[in-house]
Design a protein around this motif. Structure first.
Motif, PDB file in Angstrom:
ATOM      1  N   THR A 122       0.851  -1.189   0.000  1.00  0.00           N
ATOM      2  CA  THR A 122       0.000   0.000   0.000  1.00  0.00           C
ATOM      3  C   THR A 122       0.887   1.239   0.000  1.00  0.00           C
ATOM      4  OG1 THR A 122      -1.758  -1.121   1.228  1.00  0.00           O
ATOM      5  CG2 THR A 122      -1.784   1.285   1.230  1.00  0.00           C
ATOM      6  N   VAL A 123       0.646   2.141  -0.945  1.00  0.00           N
ATOM      7  CA  VAL A 123       1.363   3.407  -1.025  1.00  0.00           C
ATOM      8  C   VAL A 123       0.359   4.503  -0.685  1.00  0.00           C
ATOM      9  CG1 VAL A 123       2.745   4.934  -2.467  1.00  0.00           C
ATOM     10  CG2 VAL A 123       2.866   2.454  -2.810  1.00  0.00           C
ATOM     11  N   GLY A 124       0.588   5.208   0.415  1.00  0.00           N
ATOM     12  CA  GLY A 124      -0.359   6.202   0.902  1.00  0.00           C
ATOM     13  C   GLY A 124      -0.450   7.436   0.024  1.00  0.00           C
ATOM     14  N   ASP A 125      -1.439   8.247   0.305  1.00  0.00           N
ATOM     15  CA  ASP A 125      -1.656   9.482  -0.455  1.00  0.00           C
ATOM     16  C   ASP A 125      -0.408  10.362  -0.427  1.00  0.00           C
ATOM     17  OD1 ASP A 125      -4.197   8.534  -0.733  1.00  0.00           O
ATOM     18  OD2 ASP A 125      -5.137   9.942   0.661  1.00  0.00           O
ATOM     19  N   GLY A 126      -0.016  10.831  -1.604  1.00  0.00           N
ATOM     20  CA  GLY A 126       1.109  11.752  -1.711  1.00  0.00           C
ATOM     21  C   GLY A 126       2.473  11.123  -1.542  1.00  0.00           C
ATOM     22  N   CYS A 127       2.555   9.795  -1.420  1.00  0.00           N
ATOM     23  CA  CYS A 127       3.834   9.129  -1.191  1.00  0.00           C
ATOM     24  C   CYS A 127       4.468   8.682  -2.513  1.00  0.00           C
ATOM     25  CB  CYS A 127       3.644   7.923  -0.277  1.00  0.00           C
ATOM     26  SG  CYS A 127       3.119   8.339   1.409  1.00  0.00           S
ATOM     27  N   THR A 128       5.774   8.425  -2.436  1.00  0.00           N
ATOM     28  CA  THR A 128       6.528   7.910  -3.574  1.00  0.00           C
ATOM     29  C   THR A 128       7.300   6.684  -3.126  1.00  0.00           C
ATOM     30  OG1 THR A 128       6.771  10.107  -4.555  1.00  0.00           O
ATOM     31  CG2 THR A 128       8.315   8.402  -5.285  1.00  0.00           C
ATOM     32  N   ALA A 129       7.245   5.619  -3.898  1.00  0.00           N
ATOM     33  CA  ALA A 129       7.928   4.378  -3.527  1.00  0.00           C
ATOM     34  C   ALA A 129       8.416   3.653  -4.771  1.00  0.00           C
ATOM     35  CB  ALA A 129       6.997   3.465  -2.724  1.00  0.00           C
ATOM     36  N   ALA A 130       9.470   2.851  -4.581  1.00  0.00           N
ATOM     37  CA  ALA A 130      10.006   2.010  -5.663  1.00  0.00           C
ATOM     38  C   ALA A 130      10.136   0.593  -5.134  1.00  0.00           C
ATOM     39  CB  ALA A 130      11.356   2.536  -6.136  1.00  0.00           C
ATOM     40  N   LEU A 131       9.673  -0.357  -5.911  1.00  0.00           N
ATOM     41  CA  LEU A 131       9.762  -1.769  -5.566  1.00  0.00           C
ATOM     42  C   LEU A 131      10.676  -2.444  -6.584  1.00  0.00           C
ATOM     43  CD1 LEU A 131       8.752  -4.142  -3.804  1.00  0.00           C
ATOM     44  CD2 LEU A 131       6.872  -4.429  -5.435  1.00  0.00           C
TER      45      LEU A 131
END
Length: 349
Positions: A122-131
Motif C-alpha cells: 500500500t502506497v499512501g496518499d502523496g507518497c513515492t515508492a520504488a519496488l
C-alpha cells in the motif's frame, strides 16, 4: 529466540583483579554454554554491582536472592558472530537441508518445487515508492506439472507514485511459472510497471527451454473499473517450440506508464520509439505490403531491436488530445537479442 538463565556468581576474593567465575551449570544450549565457558566478571567495589559479559556484550546487572548473587542473562540461541548457518545431512538417502539460519543482512533460501508467494503493498496518499529486486527472479526446474506462482496486490493512493522495476524473470529448463499483479489506483495516481523475461540461462545453452510462463497485469480504478488488463502466455507446444516462435530475441519486456507525473516521459517515449523504429520499418506503398526493409532483393532484414508503444484509456469529453485524462496509459513493448541491449532504450538508462 532468547533463553533466560540465572547464573550464580561465586567470588573467591574481594580483589576485582582476582575474580573468576566458574562455568555455569544450567540447561543452556551447547552453543550458549560454550560462550559462557570463560566469562569476564566486572565488580564495581563502590556500588557492589556485578556485570556479566559474553564476548564483549554487557547483559545485565546482578541480583540478590536468598543471600546468593545471580546474574539474569539473556542468551541468544546463536550466540556466535555468524550471520548464517546451513547444515546438509542425509535424510532417507537424500541430501537434505536440516538446519538453515540467517539474519540481516544475509538471507538463505532453500527453494522448494512449486513455491507460491503472495504479497500486498500500500502506497499512501502523496507518497513515492520504488519496488525492486537485488537480482533476477530465478525459477528452477519443475517437478511434473507443479507451477511456481507469485501474486502481488498493490493499492496506490491519491497523488502517489509507485515504480515497480524488478530485474527480469529467468526460467530454467522445464520450469513452470505464473505471476499475477493487481494494481488499484486513484484517478490521479502515477504508476510505472516493468515486466520482463529472459530466455533462460543463455550462457548454459538454455534458450526458451522452459515449459510455461504466464504473466498477468491488471489495473483498476478505485471503483473497480478495469483500466488495463493484459496477459502474456508462453507455453511449449507440440507443433512449434517457444524458441522457434521467439526467433533470436532473448529478452521481451512490457513497460507501463500511468498518471500525470509521468506525462513528460510518456511524450518522450513516443518520440523515441518513432525515431528508433523508422530506420527498421517503412510505411507500405501501393506496390508492396512489406513493412520491413529489404536488403538487395534478399529476405527482409530482421531489426536487432524492436519497440512499439500504444496509448489508450478513457478520453476527456470533447478533447481529442492524448493524455489529457490522468488515467491515460502508455504501454511499451520491447524485444532485444540480449539483456544488455535492453538498456539501449533511451529512457531506461
Amino acid at each position: 529466540m532468547l533463553s533466560r538463565a540465572k547464573v550464580p556468581l561465586k567470588h573467591k576474593s574481594s580483589d576485582p583483579q582476582s575474580q573468576r567465575c566458574q562455568e555455569p551449570k544450567t540447561s543452556l544450549p551447547v552453543s550458549a554454554r560454550s560462550a559462557l565457558s570463560s566469562p569476564i566478571l566486572k565488580l564495581d567495589k563502590y556500588s557492589q554491582t556485578s556485570f556479566f559479559y559474553i564476548r564483549g556484550f554487557k547483559l545485565s546487572p546482578r541480583r540478590k536472592r536468598g543471600g546468593k548473587e545471580f546474574v539474569c542473562v539473556c542468551v541468544c540461541l546463536c550466540v556466535g558472530m555468524e550471520t548464517g548457518i546451513v547444515v546438509v545431512e542425509k535424510v532417507c538417502g537424500k541430501s537434505t537441508v536440516t538446519r538453515c539460519f540467517s539474519k540481516y543482512p544475509l538471507k538463505f533460501i532453500v527453494p522448494n518445487k512449486g513455491d507460491s508467494i503472495s504479497c500486498k503493498l500500500t502506497v499512501g496518499d502523496g507518497c513515492t515508492a520504488a519496488l525492486t529486486t537485488q537480482a533476477s527472479t530465478k525459477v528452477y526446474k519443475a517437478v511434473g506439472s507443479k507451477c511456481s506462482e507469485q501474486f502481488l496486490e498493490v493499492r496506490i493512493g491519491s497523488n502517489a507514485l509507485l515504480a515497480v522495476i524488478p530485474d527480469p524473470v529467468t526460467c530454467f529448463a522445464t520450469a513452470r511459472y505464473s505471476q499475477k499483479q493487481v494494481f488499484r489506483v486513484a484517478s490521479d495516481s502515477s504508476l510505472v510497471i516493468v515486466d520482463w523475461i529472459t530466455s533462460g540461462r543463455f550462457a548454459s545453452g538454455e534458450k526458451w527451454d522452459f515449459g510455461l510462463y504466464k504473466s498477468t497485469n491488471q489495473i483498476f480504478l478505485e471503483d473497480d473499473q478495469p483500466l488495463f488488463l493484459d496477459s502474456v502466455l508462453l507455453e511449449a507446444g507440440s507443433i512449434t517450440s517457444i524458441a522457434e516462435r521467439m526467433q533470436d530475441y532473448q529478452v521481451i519486456a512490457m513497460i507501463i506508464f500511468l498518471g500525470p507525473k509521468l506525462k513528460p516521459i510518456q511524450d518522450e517515449i513516443q518520440d523515441d520509439v518513432k525515431r528508433m523504429m523508422s530506420d527498421s520499418f517503412r510505411v507500405p506503398s501501393s506496390t508492396s505490403q512489406n513493412y520491413m526493409k529489404v536488403n538487395s532483393g534478399l529476405a527482409p532484414e530482421k531489426p536487432p531491436f524492436i519497440a512499439s508503444c500504444s496509448a489508450f484509456g478513457p478520453k476527456d469529453v470533447g478533447s481529442p488530445q492524448n493524455f489529457t485524462n490522468p488515467s491515460k496509459i502508455l504501454v511499451t513493448r520491447l524485444a532485444a537479442p540480449g539483456r544488455g541491449d535492453f538498456y539501449l532504450y533511451p529512457n531506461l538508462k
